[in-house]
Structures are given as C-alpha cells and as structure tokens.
Design an enzyme around this catalytic site. Structure first.
Site, PDB file in Angstrom:
ATOM      1  N   GLN A  26       0.802  -1.222   0.000  1.00 57.20           N
ATOM      2  CA  GLN A  26       0.000   0.000   0.000  1.00 57.20           C
ATOM      3  C   GLN A  26       0.834   1.271   0.000  1.00 57.20           C
ATOM      4  O   GLN A  26       1.963   1.291   0.480  1.00 57.20           O
ATOM      5  CB  GLN A  26      -0.935   0.038   1.212  1.00 57.20           C
ATOM      6  CG  GLN A  26      -0.225   0.032   2.553  1.00 57.20           C
ATOM      7  CD  GLN A  26      -1.166   0.243   3.722  1.00 57.20           C
ATOM      8  OE1 GLN A  26      -1.225   1.326   4.275  1.00 57.20           O
ATOM      9  NE2 GLN A  26      -1.872  -0.813   4.122  1.00 57.20           N
ATOM     10  N   ARG A  30      -3.914  10.899   2.114  1.00 55.41           N
ATOM     11  CA  ARG A  30      -5.100  11.527   2.699  1.00 55.41           C
ATOM     12  C   ARG A  30      -5.889  12.232   1.592  1.00 55.41           C
ATOM     13  O   ARG A  30      -5.306  12.827   0.682  1.00 55.41           O
ATOM     14  CB  ARG A  30      -4.692  12.532   3.769  1.00 55.41           C
ATOM     15  CG  ARG A  30      -3.997  11.893   4.975  1.00 55.41           C
ATOM     16  CD  ARG A  30      -3.463  12.952   5.931  1.00 55.41           C
ATOM     17  NE  ARG A  30      -2.845  12.357   7.114  1.00 55.41           N
ATOM     18  CZ  ARG A  30      -1.561  12.006   7.196  1.00 55.41           C
ATOM     19  NH1 ARG A  30      -0.757  12.188   6.148  1.00 55.41           N
ATOM     20  NH2 ARG A  30      -1.074  11.475   8.304  1.00 55.41           N
ATOM     21  N   ASN A 103     -10.596  11.756   6.657  1.00 59.51           N
ATOM     22  CA  ASN A 103     -10.944  12.238   7.990  1.00 59.51           C
ATOM     23  C   ASN A 103     -12.355  12.811   7.923  1.00 59.51           C
ATOM     24  O   ASN A 103     -12.612  13.748   7.162  1.00 59.51           O
ATOM     25  CB  ASN A 103      -9.926  13.281   8.459  1.00 59.51           C
ATOM     26  CG  ASN A 103      -8.572  12.646   8.743  1.00 59.51           C
ATOM     27  OD1 ASN A 103      -8.462  11.743   9.560  1.00 59.51           O
ATOM     28  ND2 ASN A 103      -7.549  13.090   8.036  1.00 59.51           N
ATOM     29  N   ARG A 137      10.977  18.686   0.609  1.00 57.15           N
ATOM     30  CA  ARG A 137       9.864  17.847   0.167  1.00 57.15           C
ATOM     31  C   ARG A 137      10.179  16.368   0.376  1.00 57.15           C
ATOM     32  O   ARG A 137      11.343  15.989   0.512  1.00 57.15           O
ATOM     33  CB  ARG A 137       9.567  18.129  -1.313  1.00 57.15           C
ATOM     34  CG  ARG A 137       9.071  19.548  -1.566  1.00 57.15           C
ATOM     35  CD  ARG A 137       9.098  19.918  -3.030  1.00 57.15           C
ATOM     36  NE  ARG A 137      10.473  19.961  -3.533  1.00 57.15           N
ATOM     37  CZ  ARG A 137      10.796  20.113  -4.811  1.00 57.15           C
ATOM     38  NH1 ARG A 137       9.841  20.221  -5.718  1.00 57.15           N
ATOM     39  NH2 ARG A 137      12.056  20.149  -5.181  1.00 57.15           N
ATOM     40  N   ARG A 171      10.849  19.559 -20.652  1.00 54.43           N
ATOM     41  CA  ARG A 171      12.021  18.932 -21.298  1.00 54.43           C
ATOM     42  C   ARG A 171      11.814  17.441 -21.547  1.00 54.43           C
ATOM     43  O   ARG A 171      12.336  16.896 -22.504  1.00 54.43           O
ATOM     44  CB  ARG A 171      13.260  19.138 -20.415  1.00 54.43           C
ATOM     45  CG  ARG A 171      13.793  20.569 -20.437  1.00 54.43           C
ATOM     46  CD  ARG A 171      14.917  20.743 -19.441  1.00 54.43           C
ATOM     47  NE  ARG A 171      14.458  20.509 -18.069  1.00 54.43           N
ATOM     48  CZ  ARG A 171      15.265  20.456 -17.016  1.00 54.43           C
ATOM     49  NH1 ARG A 171      16.558  20.611 -17.164  1.00 54.43           N
ATOM     50  NH2 ARG A 171      14.777  20.257 -15.802  1.00 54.43           N
ATOM     51  N   GLU A 187       2.013  10.203 -12.370  1.00 53.22           N
ATOM     52  CA  GLU A 187       2.843  10.116 -13.572  1.00 53.22           C
ATOM     53  C   GLU A 187       2.260   9.070 -14.522  1.00 53.22           C
ATOM     54  O   GLU A 187       1.811   7.998 -14.079  1.00 53.22           O
ATOM     55  CB  GLU A 187       4.289   9.756 -13.216  1.00 53.22           C
ATOM     56  CG  GLU A 187       5.236   9.847 -14.408  1.00 53.22           C
ATOM     57  CD  GLU A 187       6.694   9.622 -14.051  1.00 53.22           C
ATOM     58  OE1 GLU A 187       7.545   9.843 -14.939  1.00 53.22           O
ATOM     59  OE2 GLU A 187       6.994   9.207 -12.905  1.00 53.22           O
TER      60      GLU A 187
END
Length: 374
Positions: A26, A30, A103, A137, A171, A187
C-alpha cells in the site's frame, strides 16, 4: 473470526520475499472526499475498491483500491458494504493498493487541502512549486504505466482530468503528470508493449531521500525488495525497487529483448540500462536522491505526517508480525509503533532511514470488533 478461512490456507496465497516474506501492499494518501476520489481512480485508471475500514471512534475511514489483472476476482465490495472476506483478501493479496484516508468532515470543510508532496522551500524561490513549508519535500507521486502515453492522456483529458504536465510539455517528452482530485501528481509512463489487456498498471511510488544507497539497502535488507535499476545523473540518482518473488522476477527477465539479456549476461545488473520497470506488472518504489544531501546534518525530508499533511506512509504485508518486528528491532530498525503498542493489533509502524513511516501488517490481522463497518 466468523467466516475467516483457515490462516494456513491464506498464507499459501500470499507471495513475498526477504527474511519476513514481505510484500509491498500500500501507499497511503489523505483525501478530502471519498465520494469523489474513489470513483476518480476506478473510472480513469481501472482500479477496484477491494476493502474499506471505518473507525468511528477515531473519526476516519480508509479505502483500499487495487488495479487488478483482468479476470482476477475478489470478494464483493461497495462503498456501502464490505466484509471479513474483503479484509482477508486485502491482507493476503499479492497486488498493491493505494489507501485513501478520509478524515470525517473534511468533505464539507472549505479550508481542507492536502499537501501533494511537491511544494516546498527546496523547490527554490523561482519555482512555481516554491512554498515556505516544508523545508524539504518528501513524497512525490504515484504512477501508472500504459502502452501509449499520448492516447492515455487524450482519454484522461476528455474525461475532465487536469494535468500538471502533458506529454509534450517541458524537457521530458513522452511522459505526463495528471492531477487527482486532491492535486496529487500521477505520472503516466510508457511500458513495453507486451499485449496486456489491462490499459494501465500501477507502477510506482516516488519518495525523495537523504541518502540513496542507504535507503535502497534498507528496503532490500529488511523488506526483501529487489533493486531493478539505478540511474546516476550528474547531481542526482534514482533507485527503482520492487517487491517480487524470484519466480515473478524471472518471468520479467525472460521477456527482455535478446540484446539486453546478453548485455546483462543472463542476470540483472541494476547499474546497466534495462527495461525491467516497463516489463513488470508490479509497482516500484522510486527513491530520488540529490547528491550531497547525505552530508548535510540539517537535511530532513518531510514525512507527510507533520503539517502540512498529505502522503502518510507505505506498507508491507508480512508473516509473524511480533517475531519479525523483534528481529528488525534487534537489527537496528526504529519503530513508531510496535505490534503490542497503541489501540490496533496486527500492525506496526517502523521508520525507514528518512523517518518515513512504514506500516507492517500481519497477514492474519483483523480489525473486526475495532472498526464499525464489519
């Protein structure tokens, strides 16, 4: 256990690899509204709702979607009704799901917005993805493979799907990034034409990491993943790992072009160009490593569970959870939740080298009696 089948029968159905017979099962995201997101993935990517678990006492519900092989069956599951049989299927499956976490109440909250993983300070001040937080990130995207990216994107666009990048933009030509209802990037990648009837297969989950070799070793050593490909560029590297048995790997190895087989001397050298990520039905864990971050003591990816929240974790099925986690801990793996801790039995959460949460699920686990919907 009610209508549970004998556990021994289930175990024979489930394939894994490594010391704990682990299987990548998995990726948790969220979401704002399951009545929007579940149909989005089913209608656009051929996914199927295979189980859902409602926890009224904690105010959330999780929905599990799988892109099954055509002709594969699983117990009937709808947005209104699931069962112990569905839970058994989920926890003994050989496939991989996306777990959508809702939630309760977020669907009517105008201020609710998930973090899609791609906005942050490290994007740079000139980037459209620049944001003050997080500093670094983490999660990047999921992906689906298909035979024809251009045809796929035309179909998605005709169905109202929005795009971060179309196939001929930017690009990198010939690949695209669609956006799901919450703004997560999906993607769209070309696979080798094998004559598969299935239009799509779920093909990757991308995570940014501090130290590529260390993270790749963690997933190979503890969770039995196979490194298919390492691509080194001037300032970054990509690692593609998958969760397969030796038999499954051999099927894909045998489908490679003859010149590729010769170049790899019949085996698989991840450092050499190969088509394995485009030949396997199974998804990959794609680790993105920017060179030099491993030497930066202040570099830490955002795991998605502190604010801002979006991606939550990846998860693996395994055998004998208590024993497996004890061995992992003895081997230096850190845990957020051990099997005996917290309110939920049959699951644990380990930390990978970057602090990403890795859920570990016993193949005999059940939430019957804890959840409120079965």
């Amino acid at each position: 256990r009610g209508t549970h089948k004998p556990v021994a029968t289930q175990s024979t159905l489930s394939q894994g690899s490594g010391p704990y017979n682990a299987r990548f099962q998995q990726t948790m995201l969220r979401i704002k509204d399951p009545k929007v997101s579940v149909p989005f993935y089913c209608e656009n990517f051929g996914m199927k709702l295979v189980h859902w678990i409602k926890f009224d006492q904690w105010g959330f519900t999780v929905y599990f979607l799988e892109r099954q092989r055509d002709g594969e069956t699983s117990p009937e599951c709808t947005m209104e009704k699931t069962s112990l049989e569905c839970e058994s299927y989920l926890n003994t499956m050989n496939g991989t799901t996306i777990e959508l976490t809702h939630n309760h109440g977020s669907e009517t909250d105008d201020n609710f917005k998930v973090w899609n993983g791609n906005t942050g300070k490290d994007a740079g001040p000139d980037s459209p993805n620049y944001a003050e937080t997080p500093a670094v990130r983490g999660f990047g995207h999921i992906a689906f493979n298909c035979d024809d990216v251009y045809d796929a994107c035309a179909k998605l666009e005709a169905n109202g799907v929005k795009f971060q990048k179309k196939p001929d933009e930017g690009r990198m030509k010939g690949l695209a990034f669609a956006l799901d209802p919450d703004g997560y990037w999906i993607e769209i990648v070309r696979r080798e034409p094998l004559g598969w009837k299935e239009y799509y297969n779920l093909s990757q989950t991308m995570l940014r990491v501090k130290d590529g070799p260390a993270s790749a070793e963690f997933y190979q050593k503890h969770l039995g993943m196979t490194l298919l490909r390492r691509l080194d560029f001037s300032d970054f590297s990509l690692f593609f790992l998958t969760s397969v048995t030796p038999e499954e790997l051999k099927v894909a190895l045998d489908q490679r072009p003859e010149e590729e087989k010769a170049d790899h001397a019949g085996g698989l050298d991840p450092a050499k160009p190969n088509t394995m990520t485009k030949l396997l039905w199974h998804p990959c864990l794609e680790l993105t490593w920017n060179h030099g971050t491993e030497k930066d003591p202040d570099f830490k990816v955002h795991d998605g569970n502190a604010q801002p929240q979006g991606f939550g974790h990846i998860g693996f099925l395994l055998d004998n959870l208590d024993e497996s986690c004890a061995k992992m801990e003895a081997d230096g793996v850190a845990f957020k939740k051990k099997p005996s801790e917290g309110n939920m039995r049959g699951i644990a959460f380990a930390y990978d080298p970057d602090g990403y949460w890795v859920e570990l699920i016993d193949r005999t686990a059940t939430f019957a009696g804890v959840c409120s919907n079965y």
